[in-house]
Design an enzyme around this catalytic site. Structure first.
Site, PDB file in Angstrom:
ATOM      1  N   ASP A 132       0.813  -1.229   0.000  1.00 21.37           N
ATOM      2  CA  ASP A 132       0.000   0.000   0.000  1.00 21.37           C
ATOM      3  C   ASP A 132       0.842   1.273   0.000  1.00 21.37           C
ATOM      4  O   ASP A 132       0.432   2.300   0.542  1.00 21.37           O
ATOM      5  CB  ASP A 132      -0.963   0.008   1.205  1.00 21.37           C
ATOM      6  N   GLY A 173      -4.492  -4.371  -3.763  1.00 23.10           N
ATOM      7  CA  GLY A 173      -5.456  -3.320  -4.098  1.00 23.10           C
ATOM      8  C   GLY A 173      -4.653  -2.109  -4.520  1.00 23.10           C
ATOM      9  O   GLY A 173      -4.031  -1.465  -3.685  1.00 23.10           O
ATOM     10  N   HIS A 174      -4.591  -1.856  -5.823  1.00 19.41           N
ATOM     11  CA  HIS A 174      -3.772  -0.751  -6.347  1.00 19.41           C
ATOM     12  C   HIS A 174      -4.707   0.352  -6.836  1.00 19.41           C
ATOM     13  O   HIS A 174      -5.475   0.153  -7.771  1.00 19.41           O
ATOM     14  CB  HIS A 174      -2.869  -1.252  -7.484  1.00 19.41           C
ATOM     15  N   GLN A 183       2.027  -6.139  -3.043  1.00 22.58           N
ATOM     16  CA  GLN A 183       2.553  -6.194  -1.670  1.00 22.58           C
ATOM     17  C   GLN A 183       3.880  -5.426  -1.578  1.00 22.58           C
ATOM     18  O   GLN A 183       4.034  -4.426  -2.240  1.00 22.58           O
ATOM     19  CB  GLN A 183       2.688  -7.655  -1.186  1.00 22.58           C
TER      20      GLN A 183
HETATM   21  P1  GDP Z   1      -0.701   0.286  -3.554  1.00 24.57           P
HETATM   22  O1  GDP Z   1      -1.313  -0.971  -3.073  1.00 24.57           O
HETATM   23  O2  GDP Z   1       0.759   0.362  -3.276  1.00 24.57           O
HETATM   24  O3  GDP Z   1      -1.014   0.586  -4.997  1.00 24.57           O
HETATM   25  O4  GDP Z   1      -1.370   1.467  -2.695  1.00 24.57           O
HETATM   26  P2  GDP Z   1      -2.938   1.616  -2.341  1.00 24.57           P
HETATM   27  O5  GDP Z   1      -3.678   2.004  -3.556  1.00 24.57           O
HETATM   28  O6  GDP Z   1      -3.422   0.435  -1.579  1.00 24.57           O
HETATM   29  O7  GDP Z   1      -2.860   2.812  -1.283  1.00 24.57           O
HETATM   30  C1  GDP Z   1      -2.337   4.055  -1.605  1.00 24.57           C
HETATM   31  C2  GDP Z   1      -3.424   5.115  -1.385  1.00 24.57           C
HETATM   32  O8  GDP Z   1      -2.825   6.387  -1.318  1.00 24.57           O
HETATM   33  C3  GDP Z   1      -4.433   5.205  -2.498  1.00 24.57           C
HETATM   34  O9  GDP Z   1      -5.675   5.576  -1.962  1.00 24.57           O
HETATM   35  C4  GDP Z   1      -3.875   6.313  -3.395  1.00 24.57           C
HETATM   36  O10 GDP Z   1      -4.891   6.985  -4.139  1.00 24.57           O
HETATM   37  C5  GDP Z   1      -3.305   7.229  -2.355  1.00 24.57           C
HETATM   38  N1  GDP Z   1      -2.147   8.030  -2.784  1.00 24.57           N
HETATM   39  C6  GDP Z   1      -1.127   7.662  -3.614  1.00 24.57           C
HETATM   40  N2  GDP Z   1      -0.192   8.635  -3.662  1.00 24.57           N
HETATM   41  C7  GDP Z   1      -0.630   9.626  -2.846  1.00 24.57           C
HETATM   42  C8  GDP Z   1      -0.075  10.876  -2.433  1.00 24.57           C
HETATM   43  O11 GDP Z   1       1.022  11.260  -2.812  1.00 24.57           O
HETATM   44  N3  GDP Z   1      -0.806  11.611  -1.554  1.00 24.57           N
HETATM   45  C9  GDP Z   1      -2.002  11.201  -1.072  1.00 24.57           C
HETATM   46  N4  GDP Z   1      -2.645  11.993  -0.214  1.00 24.57           N
HETATM   47  N5  GDP Z   1      -2.548  10.023  -1.420  1.00 24.57           N
HETATM   48  C10 GDP Z   1      -1.867   9.240  -2.283  1.00 24.57           C
HETATM   49  P1  IMO Z   2      -0.872  -4.245  -2.163  1.00 23.34           P
HETATM   50  O1  IMO Z   2      -0.417  -4.852  -3.466  1.00 23.34           O
HETATM   51  C1  IMO Z   2      -0.922  -4.544   2.180  1.00 23.34           C
HETATM   52  C2  IMO Z   2      -1.047  -8.588   3.863  1.00 23.34           C
HETATM   53  C3  IMO Z   2      -2.297  -9.011   4.613  1.00 23.34           C
HETATM   54  C4  IMO Z   2      -1.675  -9.912   5.650  1.00 23.34           C
HETATM   55  C5  IMO Z   2      -0.571 -10.620   4.868  1.00 23.34           C
HETATM   56  C6  IMO Z   2      -0.951 -11.994   4.328  1.00 23.34           C
HETATM   57  O2  IMO Z   2      -2.142  -3.495  -2.276  1.00 23.34           O
HETATM   58  O3  IMO Z   2       0.232  -3.472  -1.544  1.00 23.34           O
HETATM   59  P2  IMO Z   2      -2.491 -12.769   2.295  1.00 23.34           P
HETATM   60  O4  IMO Z   2      -3.949 -12.543   2.017  1.00 23.34           O
HETATM   61  O5  IMO Z   2      -1.592 -12.228   1.230  1.00 23.34           O
HETATM   62  O6  IMO Z   2      -2.178 -14.181   2.644  1.00 23.34           O
HETATM   63  O7  IMO Z   2      -2.195 -11.918   3.643  1.00 23.34           O
HETATM   64  O8  IMO Z   2      -0.257  -9.757   3.783  1.00 23.34           O
HETATM   65  N1  IMO Z   2      -1.282  -8.102   2.488  1.00 23.34           N
HETATM   66  C7  IMO Z   2      -1.197  -6.817   2.129  1.00 23.34           C
HETATM   67  N2  IMO Z   2      -0.985  -5.704   2.868  1.00 23.34           N
HETATM   68  N3  IMO Z   2      -1.053  -4.453   0.838  1.00 23.34           N
HETATM   69  C8  IMO Z   2      -1.237  -5.559   0.086  1.00 23.34           C
HETATM   70  O9  IMO Z   2      -1.223  -5.532  -1.263  1.00 23.34           O
HETATM   71  C9  IMO Z   2      -1.361  -6.811   0.729  1.00 23.34           C
HETATM   72  N4  IMO Z   2      -1.570  -8.082   0.303  1.00 23.34           N
HETATM   73  C10 IMO Z   2      -1.497  -8.846   1.385  1.00 23.34           C
HETATM   74  O10 IMO Z   2      -2.959  -7.907   5.181  1.00 23.34           O
HETATM   75  O11 IMO Z   2      -1.063  -9.148   6.661  1.00 23.34           O
HETATM   76 MG    MG Z   3      -2.846  -1.620  -1.825  1.00 22.89          MG
END
Ligand code: GDP
Ligand code: IMO
Ligand code: MG
Length: 431
Positions: free
Chosen positions: A13, A40-41, A223
């Site tokens: 994340d 979740g991207h 991840q």
């Molecule tokens: P990922 O799994 O690494 O793709 O990240 P996620 O999408 O799970 O979480 C990142 C969150 O931060 C998302 O809601 C993005 O829209 C948000 N985001 C990304 N870059 C920025 C930033 O520079 N500032 C803020 N405020 N939000 C951001």
């Molecule tokens: P992105 O790609 C954050 C975490 C789960 C748990 C551990 C094992 O969006 O960064 P699993 O279901 O993979 O067996 O869970 O890994 N986890 C993540 N945490 N971002 C993710 O993906 C994750 N995918 C799995 O919360 O701690």
């Molecule tokens: Mg994510």
């Protein structure tokens, strides 16, 4: 033959979706190499929020081909649901999405078993996403997984489900769960089989042809390195190899093809699920950062644990990942703080540690050593030049570079594509 890897450097994340989205502009193909729909991207384009779980984030750029590699585990229903959601949003998916015929399926019983095992772990639970990821990878390694190519023949598919069924019936029984019927499982998967079949390809040939033909490929990690099954905070990890080593086995390419590795990290730390988190702020300040950063899981909606930036695990990620370019995300989230802390090293049982020790345990006596920085108390989100930053924000970024001995090439100051500062735009140029 440039292949650029995008990898999370923390516990997921970090904002990989946004980085992949803006780098996709210069790419011909985007390929996922591991994980599944535990990811979740989030991508925000002109105010519209799209969360991708399985399909590479490059799909939002017209004309980019997207590949789900052999190293990914695919829940067939989740895949088709995501395709349909994107189509409803006006994205053309089926002409550009390719799925490896040797990727393994997440079967309905994997999902159920993942949830049953978590329930049984009680206080020791990992906090998985409950998507069956670990169970599908376990079956792959135990050699009773089912690959996508088996979807071409219903009899062969049904035979495999039938052959593996006694093993699972036994497990389900020991958990006090009802047995399941082979026919029901086969029919459940067959509901979406016709949607998937046209997408299946020999992905190894596809990606090597793309690279050998001069194409630019982005390898999209899910991840992060700290959740890697080998290098993360085991056992509180996922079941795949998000670190760049996973790219070769997850796509079928040689390490010689990798030209750059972009490490993505947030300006603070979060983790969702259980496991050690030395700089966690389990208090009102942590809750405040969660609100400012919108730190709620994009897959499960769970609250993410928040804390200060921690150089100690980051150094481990840089060591393992061979990171060539760093992206610092969500710096704007810290805009309103009076004071910001950065953990530079740990004292573990009185001994100084600069690198995350393997086997770190909640029970260990770990003292984070912090350096304090004054906040900048300025809205960074409208800024597009590093030189325009207030001194305090510049100092924070430069200090992180110093502690990590690495250059930060991208700084993100908001979720939108446009809210990005580029300090090096030539990622695909081979040097
Ligand atoms: P990922 O799994 O690494 O793709 O990240 P996620 O999408 O799970 O979480 C990142 C969150 O931060 C998302 O809601 C993005 O829209 C948000 N985001 C990304 N870059 C920025 C930033 O520079 N500032 C803020 N405020 N939000 C951001
Ligand atoms: P992105 O790609 C954050 C975490 C789960 C748990 C551990 C094992 O969006 O960064 P699993 O279901 O993979 O067996 O869970 O890994 N986890 C993540 N945490 N971002 C993710 O993906 C994750 N995918 C799995 O919360 O701690
Ligand atoms: Mg994510």
């Amino acid at each position: 033959m440039p292949l650029v890897v995008i990898v999370g450097c923390q516990w997921g994340d970090e904002g990989k979706g946004k980085v992949i989205d803006f780098l996709s502009h210069d790419a011909d193909m985007v390929a996922r190499y591991q994980g599944g729909n535990n990811a979740g991207h989030t991508v925000i384009v002109e105010g519209r929020k799209i969360i991708l779980h399985l399909i590479p984030s490059g799909i939002l750029h017209e004309g980019r081909r997207c590949l789900i590699g052999n190293g990914v585990v695919v829940d067939p229903h989740a895949l088709v649901e995501e395709i349909k959601k994107l189509e409803t949003a006006g994205v053309d998916v089926r002409s550009r999405l390719l799925v490896s015929e040797t990727a393994h399926l997440i079967m309905p019983y994997h999902r159920k078993l993942d949830q049953m095992m978590e329930a049984r772990r009680g206080a020791n639970k990992i906090g998985t996403t409950g998507r069956g990821i670990g169970c599908a990878y376990a079956d792959k390694v135990a050699r009773h997984g089912i690959r996508m190519l088996t979807l071409r023949d219903k009899d062969k598919f049904a035979k495999k489900v039938k052959d593996f069924s006694p093993f699972y019936q036994h497990l389900f029984q020991s958990y006090g769960e009802d047995p399941w019927s082979v026919d029901d499982v086969v029919e459940e998967v067959w509901q979406v089989r016709d949607d998937i079949l046209p997408l299946l390809v020999d992905s190894v040939t596809v990606i090597n042809d793309e690279l050998n033909g001069g194409g630019k490929v982005l390898a999209e990690g899910a991840q992060g390195v700290l959740l890697d099954v080998d290098f993360g905070t085991y056992p509180f990890v996922t079941s795949s190899s998000p670190s760049p080593g996973g790219v070769c086995t997850g796509l079928g390419i040689s390490p010689r093809q990798v030209s750059k590795v972009v490490g993505v990290m947030k300006a603070y730390s979060t983790r969702v699920g259980a496991g050690p988190f030395v700089t966690e702020l389990d208090n009102a300040l942590g809750a405040q950062i969660r609100e400012w950063g919108g730190e709620y899981g994009s897959t499960t909606g769970r609250s993410r644990r928040c804390g200060w930036f921690d150089c100690v695990p980051l150094r481990r990620s840089l060591q393992i990942g061979g990171i060539t370019n760093l992206a610092l995300m969500k710096l704007d989230v810290l805009d309103n703080l009076d004071e910001i802390k950065v953990c530079t090293h740990y004292l573990v049982d009185g001994k100084r540690e600069d690198l995350l020790p393997f086997g770190l345990d909640d029970a260990d006596d770990v003292q984070p050593i912090y350096v304090n920085f004054p906040g900048w108390k300025t809205n960074l989100s409208k800024m597009r030049n590093f030189d325009d930053f207030p001194k305090e924000a510049k100092d924070y970024v430069l200090a992180l570079e110093g502690y990590l001995n690495a250059h930060i090439d991208f700084i993100s100051v908001g979720p939108d594509r446009k809210e990005t500062i580029f300090r090096n735009g030539e990622l695909f140029k081979k040097d």
